[in-house]
Design an enzyme around this catalytic site. Sequence first.
Site, PDB file in Angstrom:
ATOM      1  N   LYS A   1       4.384  11.051  -0.242  1.00 12.83           N
ATOM      2  CA  LYS A   1       2.929  11.055  -0.443  1.00 12.83           C
ATOM      3  C   LYS A   1       2.239  11.734   0.731  1.00 12.83           C
ATOM      4  O   LYS A   1       2.749  11.694   1.864  1.00 12.83           O
ATOM      5  CB  LYS A   1       2.398   9.625  -0.635  1.00 12.83           C
ATOM      6  CG  LYS A   1       2.331   8.817   0.628  1.00 12.83           C
ATOM      7  CD  LYS A   1       1.371   7.630   0.529  1.00 12.83           C
ATOM      8  CE  LYS A   1       1.297   6.988   1.917  1.00 12.83           C
ATOM      9  NZ  LYS A   1       0.443   5.888   2.099  1.00 12.83           N
TER      10      LYS A   1
ATOM     11  N   LYS B   1      -2.109  10.290   6.126  1.00 11.73           N
ATOM     12  CA  LYS B   1      -2.884  10.584   7.345  1.00 11.73           C
ATOM     13  C   LYS B   1      -1.968  10.729   8.542  1.00 11.73           C
ATOM     14  O   LYS B   1      -2.237  11.465   9.472  1.00 11.73           O
ATOM     15  CB  LYS B   1      -3.780   9.382   7.667  1.00 11.73           C
ATOM     16  CG  LYS B   1      -5.076   9.310   6.959  1.00 11.73           C
ATOM     17  CD  LYS B   1      -5.840   8.076   7.430  1.00 11.73           C
ATOM     18  CE  LYS B   1      -6.028   7.103   6.295  1.00 11.73           C
ATOM     19  NZ  LYS B   1      -6.672   5.858   6.608  1.00 11.73           N
TER      20      LYS B   1
ATOM     21  N   LYS C   1       6.800   1.406   7.636  1.00 14.65           N
ATOM     22  CA  LYS C   1       6.085   1.361   8.918  1.00 14.65           C
ATOM     23  C   LYS C   1       6.991   0.833  10.024  1.00 14.65           C
ATOM     24  O   LYS C   1       6.898   1.267  11.175  1.00 14.65           O
ATOM     25  CB  LYS C   1       4.829   0.495   8.800  1.00 14.65           C
ATOM     26  CG  LYS C   1       3.761   1.160   7.958  1.00 14.65           C
ATOM     27  CD  LYS C   1       2.436   1.234   8.699  1.00 14.65           C
ATOM     28  CE  LYS C   1       1.483   2.130   7.949  1.00 14.65           C
ATOM     29  NZ  LYS C   1       0.119   1.626   7.931  1.00 14.65           N
TER      30      LYS C   1
HETATM   31  P1  TYM Z   1      -5.279   3.479   3.324  1.00 16.84           P
HETATM   32  O1  TYM Z   1      -6.315   3.498   4.385  1.00 16.84           O
HETATM   33  O2  TYM Z   1      -3.897   3.851   3.668  1.00 16.84           O
HETATM   34  O3  TYM Z   1      -5.739   4.419   2.120  1.00 16.84           O
HETATM   35  C1  TYM Z   1      -6.993   4.305   1.472  1.00 16.84           C
HETATM   36  C2  TYM Z   1      -6.807   4.535  -0.024  1.00 16.84           C
HETATM   37  O4  TYM Z   1      -6.251   5.829  -0.254  1.00 16.84           O
HETATM   38  C3  TYM Z   1      -5.125   5.713  -1.138  1.00 16.84           C
HETATM   39  N1  TYM Z   1      -4.169   6.791  -0.804  1.00 16.84           N
HETATM   40  C4  TYM Z   1      -3.733   7.709  -1.675  1.00 16.84           C
HETATM   41  N2  TYM Z   1      -3.993   7.919  -2.970  1.00 16.84           N
HETATM   42  C5  TYM Z   1      -3.380   8.975  -3.564  1.00 16.84           C
HETATM   43  N3  TYM Z   1      -2.541   9.806  -2.930  1.00 16.84           N
HETATM   44  C6  TYM Z   1      -2.258   9.649  -1.625  1.00 16.84           C
HETATM   45  N4  TYM Z   1      -1.435  10.493  -1.007  1.00 16.84           N
HETATM   46  C7  TYM Z   1      -2.858   8.560  -0.932  1.00 16.84           C
HETATM   47  N5  TYM Z   1      -2.802   8.110   0.341  1.00 16.84           N
HETATM   48  C8  TYM Z   1      -3.604   7.020   0.394  1.00 16.84           C
HETATM   49  C9  TYM Z   1      -4.570   4.337  -0.840  1.00 16.84           C
HETATM   50  O5  TYM Z   1      -3.778   3.868  -1.893  1.00 16.84           O
HETATM   51  C10 TYM Z   1      -5.830   3.535  -0.654  1.00 16.84           C
HETATM   52  O6  TYM Z   1      -6.334   3.126  -1.912  1.00 16.84           O
HETATM   53  N6  TYM Z   1      -4.052  -1.328   2.706  1.00 16.84           N
HETATM   54  C11 TYM Z   1      -5.042  -0.340   2.358  1.00 16.84           C
HETATM   55  C12 TYM Z   1      -6.442  -0.719   2.782  1.00 16.84           C
HETATM   56  C13 TYM Z   1      -6.891  -2.052   2.298  1.00 16.84           C
HETATM   57  C14 TYM Z   1      -7.306  -2.358   0.983  1.00 16.84           C
HETATM   58  C15 TYM Z   1      -7.674  -3.731   1.032  1.00 16.84           C
HETATM   59  C16 TYM Z   1      -7.390  -1.627  -0.178  1.00 16.84           C
HETATM   60  C17 TYM Z   1      -6.988  -3.168   3.054  1.00 16.84           C
HETATM   61  N7  TYM Z   1      -7.478  -4.189   2.281  1.00 16.84           N
HETATM   62  C18 TYM Z   1      -8.132  -4.370  -0.107  1.00 16.84           C
HETATM   63  C19 TYM Z   1      -7.852  -2.277  -1.310  1.00 16.84           C
HETATM   64  C20 TYM Z   1      -8.217  -3.647  -1.273  1.00 16.84           C
HETATM   65  C21 TYM Z   1      -4.685   0.970   3.081  1.00 16.84           C
HETATM   66  O7  TYM Z   1      -4.016   0.970   4.064  1.00 16.84           O
HETATM   67  O8  TYM Z   1      -5.289   2.066   2.577  1.00 16.84           O
END
Ligand code: TYM
Length: 342
Positions: free
Chosen positions: A199, A202, A116
């Site tokens: 990966k 978004k 990032k």
């Molecule tokens: P975020 O918003 O980036 O993504 C949400 C969830 O989607 C999963 N993910 C994927 N899984 C498989 N393939 C992909 N290409 C892919 N892209 C995203 C992410 O691993 C995630 O599970 N930091 C976290 C949000 C968060 C969180 C937490 C998660 C904040 N606090 C506490 C669990 C527990 C995030 O940015 O997810």
Amino acid sequence: MKPTHRPTLFSGAQPTGQLTLGNYLGAMRTWVRMQESHDCLFCVVDLHALTVRQDPRQLQENIFELTALYLACGIDPAKSTIFLQSHVSAHAELAWLLATFTQMGELERMTQFKDKAQQHKHNINAGLFTYPILMAADILLYRTQQVPVGEDQKQHLELARDIAIRFNGLYGPLFQVPEPLISTDGVARVKDLQNPTKKMSKSAEADLAKVMLLDTPEMVLKKFKKAVTDTLGVIRYDEGAQPGVSNLLNIWCAATGHSRAEALEQFSHHQYGRLKVETAEAVNALLEPIRNRFHALNADREGLRAVLEEGAERARHRANAVLGQILDALGLPTMRQRFSGL
Ligand code: TYM
């Protein structure tokens, strides 16, 4: 409210635009299944989203849309607690406390921070750096046992575990040490359709790189038809030599429920075009009910507000009880008014 003997599960996603097929297959689909057996909390992590500059109006819109998407995917407010991170101030408070138990070196090692920082060279703010501490606070506040996430969050989860173990070693077993729940069927890291060594994200610039949950069936078909494969001309599962083809096979398996062996049996004598079209069709069948439910849910802003407010009420009660114990352990006198009776 659910019976408390169920294991506690927490997860969340950032309201930074629509969800991708990667978010759904890697995380959200597991969330929906786990509601039957776990005491689940699903958070819209709006404070985390602020680590990248957001347009306030768009952010608000994204928060409601993400809430509607949670519901459209099958998260049920009668079974699970759905809430907004900023509605429960204990998250930010615990994050401060945990920051004093986190080493700079640990944060410097986080690959997501490095990525990032590279992407947002003009805004490498301290929040981006301390992001994993807030994530640890999210999880530890509810004495979470299981955290279903995609593979990209594994390192953050390990840090949350280390912080919990460190704190418990000093003050007694106040935190539950959480376990990551990462799928093993090839969709823990769904790949970018244009660059299948990365990966699916978004934030990818190219529209063709990512399938969004609300894409029309025509868009989904177009994106899969244009997916980058290779010039080998054979359908085999080999992530190293054929990452694009392997990604399509994984997605087809996840969308249809078939095994990898069945996928190879089905496609190994065919050309890439067939695999692409059938994967698109399988994904469309998977997404259709979500799209159909989404629009009515998203239009009902009062309904979404009510879900979030009720969820926050429940989450706040639980979070404050744990925060009170942590403050106590650290020697900070708590305000009875806020923490009594919890
Ligand atoms: P975020 O918003 O980036 O993504 C949400 C969830 O989607 C999963 N993910 C994927 N899984 C498989 N393939 C992909 N290409 C892919 N892209 C995203 C992410 O691993 C995630 O599970 N930091 C976290 C949000 C968060 C969180 C937490 C998660 C904040 N606090 C506490 C669990 C527990 C995030 O940015 O997810």
